[in-house]
Structure formats: C-alpha cells, structure tokens
Enzyme design. Structure first.
Site, PDB file in Angstrom:
ATOM      1  N   ASP A  82       0.798  -1.127  -0.360  1.00 39.70           N
ATOM      2  CA  ASP A  82      -0.508  -0.230   0.087  1.00 39.70           C
ATOM      3  C   ASP A  82       0.992   0.952   0.228  1.00 39.70           C
ATOM      4  O   ASP A  82       2.306   1.677   0.921  1.00 39.70           O
ATOM      5  CB  ASP A  82      -1.049  -0.330   1.258  1.00 39.70           C
ATOM      6  CG  ASP A  82      -1.546   0.745   1.169  1.00 39.70           C
ATOM      7  OD1 ASP A  82      -2.434   1.062  -0.125  1.00 39.70           O
ATOM      8  OD2 ASP A  82      -2.992   1.244   2.562  1.00 39.70           O
ATOM      9  N   HIS A  83       0.574   2.209  -1.013  1.00 36.66           N
ATOM     10  CA  HIS A  83       1.243   3.378  -1.106  1.00 36.66           C
ATOM     11  C   HIS A  83       2.648   3.666  -0.929  1.00 36.66           C
ATOM     12  O   HIS A  83       3.151   4.282   0.162  1.00 36.66           O
ATOM     13  CB  HIS A  83       0.713   4.467   0.205  1.00 36.66           C
ATOM     14  CG  HIS A  83      -0.816   4.727   0.771  1.00 36.66           C
ATOM     15  ND1 HIS A  83      -0.788   5.592  -0.401  1.00 36.66           N
ATOM     16  CD2 HIS A  83      -1.871   4.287   1.055  1.00 36.66           C
ATOM     17  CE1 HIS A  83      -2.582   5.685   0.087  1.00 36.66           C
ATOM     18  NE2 HIS A  83      -3.047   5.249   0.627  1.00 36.66           N
ATOM     19  N   HIS A 179      -7.983   9.655   4.939  1.00 34.57           N
ATOM     20  CA  HIS A 179      -7.185   8.704   5.793  1.00 34.57           C
ATOM     21  C   HIS A 179      -7.234   8.698   7.290  1.00 34.57           C
ATOM     22  O   HIS A 179      -7.421   9.897   7.546  1.00 34.57           O
ATOM     23  CB  HIS A 179      -5.882   8.796   5.473  1.00 34.57           C
ATOM     24  CG  HIS A 179      -5.375   7.919   4.316  1.00 34.57           C
ATOM     25  ND1 HIS A 179      -4.062   8.546   2.985  1.00 34.57           N
ATOM     26  CD2 HIS A 179      -5.837   6.837   3.606  1.00 34.57           C
ATOM     27  CE1 HIS A 179      -3.804   7.221   2.095  1.00 34.57           C
ATOM     28  NE2 HIS A 179      -4.785   6.525   1.985  1.00 34.57           N
ATOM     29  N   HIS A 207     -10.120   4.082  -1.140  1.00 32.64           N
ATOM     30  CA  HIS A 207      -9.037   4.825   0.054  1.00 32.64           C
ATOM     31  C   HIS A 207     -10.532   5.009   1.033  1.00 32.64           C
ATOM     32  O   HIS A 207     -11.406   5.391   0.891  1.00 32.64           O
ATOM     33  CB  HIS A 207      -8.159   5.056   0.291  1.00 32.64           C
ATOM     34  CG  HIS A 207      -6.409   4.962  -1.293  1.00 32.64           C
ATOM     35  ND1 HIS A 207      -5.757   4.077   0.131  1.00 32.64           N
ATOM     36  CD2 HIS A 207      -7.121   3.838  -1.994  1.00 32.64           C
ATOM     37  CE1 HIS A 207      -4.960   3.512  -1.085  1.00 32.64           C
ATOM     38  NE2 HIS A 207      -5.677   3.269  -2.585  1.00 32.64           N
ATOM     39  N   ALA A 209     -11.844   3.815   4.061  1.00 34.98           N
ATOM     40  CA  ALA A 209     -13.335   3.067   4.220  1.00 34.98           C
ATOM     41  C   ALA A 209     -13.527   3.742   5.657  1.00 34.98           C
ATOM     42  O   ALA A 209     -15.104   3.328   5.888  1.00 34.98           O
ATOM     43  CB  ALA A 209     -13.222   2.359   3.578  1.00 34.98           C
ATOM     44  N   ASN A 229     -10.940  -0.405   0.658  1.00 37.28           N
ATOM     45  CA  ASN A 229      -9.317  -0.671   1.906  1.00 37.28           C
ATOM     46  C   ASN A 229      -9.639   0.594   3.394  1.00 37.28           C
ATOM     47  O   ASN A 229     -10.573   1.539   2.792  1.00 37.28           O
ATOM     48  CB  ASN A 229      -8.081   1.013   1.116  1.00 37.28           C
ATOM     49  CG  ASN A 229      -7.103   0.072  -0.241  1.00 37.28           C
ATOM     50  OD1 ASN A 229      -8.103  -0.646  -0.532  1.00 37.28           O
ATOM     51  ND2 ASN A 229      -6.175   0.968  -0.472  1.00 37.28           N
ATOM     52  N   VAL A 230      -9.110  -0.382   4.384  1.00 36.95           N
ATOM     53  CA  VAL A 230     -10.011   0.197   5.734  1.00 36.95           C
ATOM     54  C   VAL A 230      -8.453   0.270   6.659  1.00 36.95           C
ATOM     55  O   VAL A 230      -7.548  -1.133   6.580  1.00 36.95           O
ATOM     56  CB  VAL A 230     -10.687  -1.264   6.142  1.00 36.95           C
ATOM     57  CG1 VAL A 230     -10.007  -2.148   6.093  1.00 36.95           C
ATOM     58  CG2 VAL A 230     -11.556  -0.374   7.058  1.00 36.95           C
TER      59      VAL A 230
HETATM   60  P1  13P Z   1      -8.488   4.755   6.964  1.00 38.25           P
HETATM   61  O1  13P Z   1      -7.666   3.950   7.184  1.00 38.25           O
HETATM   62  O2  13P Z   1      -9.338   5.962   6.116  1.00 38.25           O
HETATM   63  O3  13P Z   1      -9.742   3.424   6.940  1.00 38.25           O
HETATM   64  O4  13P Z   1      -7.976   4.489   4.643  1.00 38.25           O
HETATM   65  C1  13P Z   1      -7.141   2.620   4.851  1.00 38.25           C
HETATM   66  C2  13P Z   1      -6.864   2.869   3.518  1.00 38.25           C
HETATM   67  O5  13P Z   1      -7.544   3.742   2.660  1.00 38.25           O
HETATM   68  C3  13P Z   1      -5.265   2.544   3.268  1.00 38.25           C
HETATM   69  O6  13P Z   1      -4.922   2.755   2.460  1.00 38.25           O
END
Ligand code: 13P
Length: 279
Positions: A82-83, A179, A207, A209, A229-230
C-alpha cells in the site's frame, strides 16, 4: 490455496460490480483476522502489508508471516503493498511474491506521477502482479487519524489519460474520502465517482473506508469501486479490544488473552464489513 487476488479476479469482481476488502496489517493477529474474515464470508480478501509498516517492524518477517497466513487460507488472500513511493521497495515486494502493489505519486505533478507510475507498471509486468496508482491526492495520515478534511479530487478527464498513459490495473480515486477517522462524517462525491467510472475501464479503489456508512460503500461498489481499503477502524478495534481485556484482567498481564480478544474482535469487524457490501 495459492497466494491471490490476481488481476483476473479483480477484473471479474469489477465486471460484476462486486468488490474485495483490502485491510492494512501491522502484525500477525490482524493478518489472521483478515484471512478468518475471508473464510467466514467465503470471499477473497487482501492483506495490505507495508509500506509504512516496514518502518515499524522487520519487513521480511512481516511478509513471511503474511505469506504463510495467505497460503494456508481457504479463500484467495492477496498480498498488496500500500502507498509505496519507492520503486526499489516495489521491486523487493514483487521479489517476495506480492500479488499487487500501489505506486503513490499523488504528491507529484501529473507528468511526474504518470512517469513514475508507468515505471512501476513496467517493473510489475514480468511478475504478473497488478498495479494500483492514485490520481488527485487523498488527505490524512495513513497510520493515525488526524481529523483531516477532503484532499484534492480526481479529475475525470485526467483520470482517463492517466490510465491510458500508464497502463495501470486499478485507480485509487479521491472523491471526498479521507485517510483516518474524521470528526465530521465524510461526504463522498458519488457523482464524481460515476464520471470517473464512465471514462476509465479499470477497477476503481476507495481508500479511507473507515467510518463510511455501509449504504454509501455499497453505492460506490455499484458504480465501479472494486477494492475497498480499511485501516483506522481496525486500529481502533484492535486497541479497544486489548484495552478492554487488560482492564478486565486483575493480573494485568494476560497478553495472550488480550491478543486472542483482539483477533476475535478484528475478525468480527472485518466479517461484518464484508457482509455489508456483499449482501
Ligand atoms: P482508513 O484508515 O481511513 O480506513 O483508510 C485506509 C486506507 O485507505 C489504506 O490505504
């Protein structure tokens, strides 16, 4: 079960307006909960392992744990970076068997983001891994809630060009999502999502969620979001379960019990989240 969620599975979900839950894991307890929630629902899931977690724990150790959990699961469990902002990190994760990676050039100009993303796609192709990238810029911290407001929205015309010019397999959109947990409810711009979906052929990624109401998540999936994404809600559930267990334990040292409680709570949270958008 082999490691997956492969590109074909993501595309099939997208084509039938379904989605896969992608949950960030910093430790083995969360990895086990992700796989258990997939098994409880019979749905594929994605474990997002790194990149920020690599600054916290031994990266190769966490990856090895994720691989072992994924391979042992009865449903496809994808391993996703991720990222990441670093092509060398992406190559290391591809070498380690990741099924997908995200290159995040969202802080760059459109031209520089396009160039960096195209290089990530080129790096991933020989591995058969799929690539997600972000256009616009999502606000907030990826590892702790800062109460951020909405970031820079994704422009639909730019999105169409970005997807065509880079060859990405999935596009992370900025439509008011944030986020981390927010003090005021997040308002997703579903009209913008619809306009982006109309001009881009690839699965879209939502992203942030955490805290988004289930009915809004379902509406986003119906419009073309195929990966959700959570993280923040899981962090809170994890800490909450450990704290509650510690508070109820007169010895104050039942770490094994607290870890089991966290695994149970996380599994239940992830299971009900998956059920909410697959019902
Ligand atoms: P949240 O932390 O808001 O659930 O977002 C998670 C995310 O997008 C991870 O890439």
């Amino acid at each position: 079960m082999t490691l997956g969620v492969e590109r074909e599975l993501l595309r099939a979900l997208h084509a039938t307006r379904r989605a896969v839950l992608a949950a960030v894991a910093y430790d083995l307890v969360t990895l086990e909960a992700i796989a258990a929630a997939g098994e409880a629902t019979g749905c594929p899931v994605i474990a997002q392992v790194g990149s920020s977690a690599f600054g916290l724990v031994h990266g190769p150790g966490l990856i090895a744990a994720a691989r072992a959990v994924a391979v042992g699961a009865a449903v496809p469990v994808g391993l996703h970076l991720d990222h990441s902002r670093d092509l060398d990190e992406i190559r290391r994760c591809l070498d380690a068997g990741y099924t997908s990676v995200m290159i995040d050039g969202s802080r760059l100009s459109l031209g520089a983001n396009t160039e960096l993303t195209a290089r990530a796609v080129e790096a991933a192709r020989p591995y058969g891994a799929w690539v997600e990238a972000e256009l616009g810029h999502l606000s907030g911290d990826e590892d702790r809630s800062t109460g951020a407001g909405a970031g820079e929205p994704t422009d639909p015309d730019e999105a169409a060009r970005f997807v065509a010019d880079t060859g990405i397999d999935a596009l992370a959109v900025c439509i008011g999502n944030v986020h981390g947990r927010t003090t005021r409810p997040v308002a997703l711009d579903l009209g913008r999502l619809e306009r982006i979906a109309a001009v881009t052929p690839v699965p879209l990624v939502l992203h942030g969620a955490s805290g988004v109401p289930n009915e809004v998540i379902s509406a986003a999936v119906a419009l073309g979001v195929a990966k959700l994404n959570v993280n923040a809600d899981l962090r809170a559930a994890h800490l909450g379960a450990m704290a509650a267990h510690a508070a109820a334990d007169s010895t104050c040292d039942d770490l094994p019990g607290a870890l089991s409680a966290a695994r149970r709570v996380l599994t239940a949270h992830l299971t009900s989240l998956i059920q909410a958008f697959t019902a």
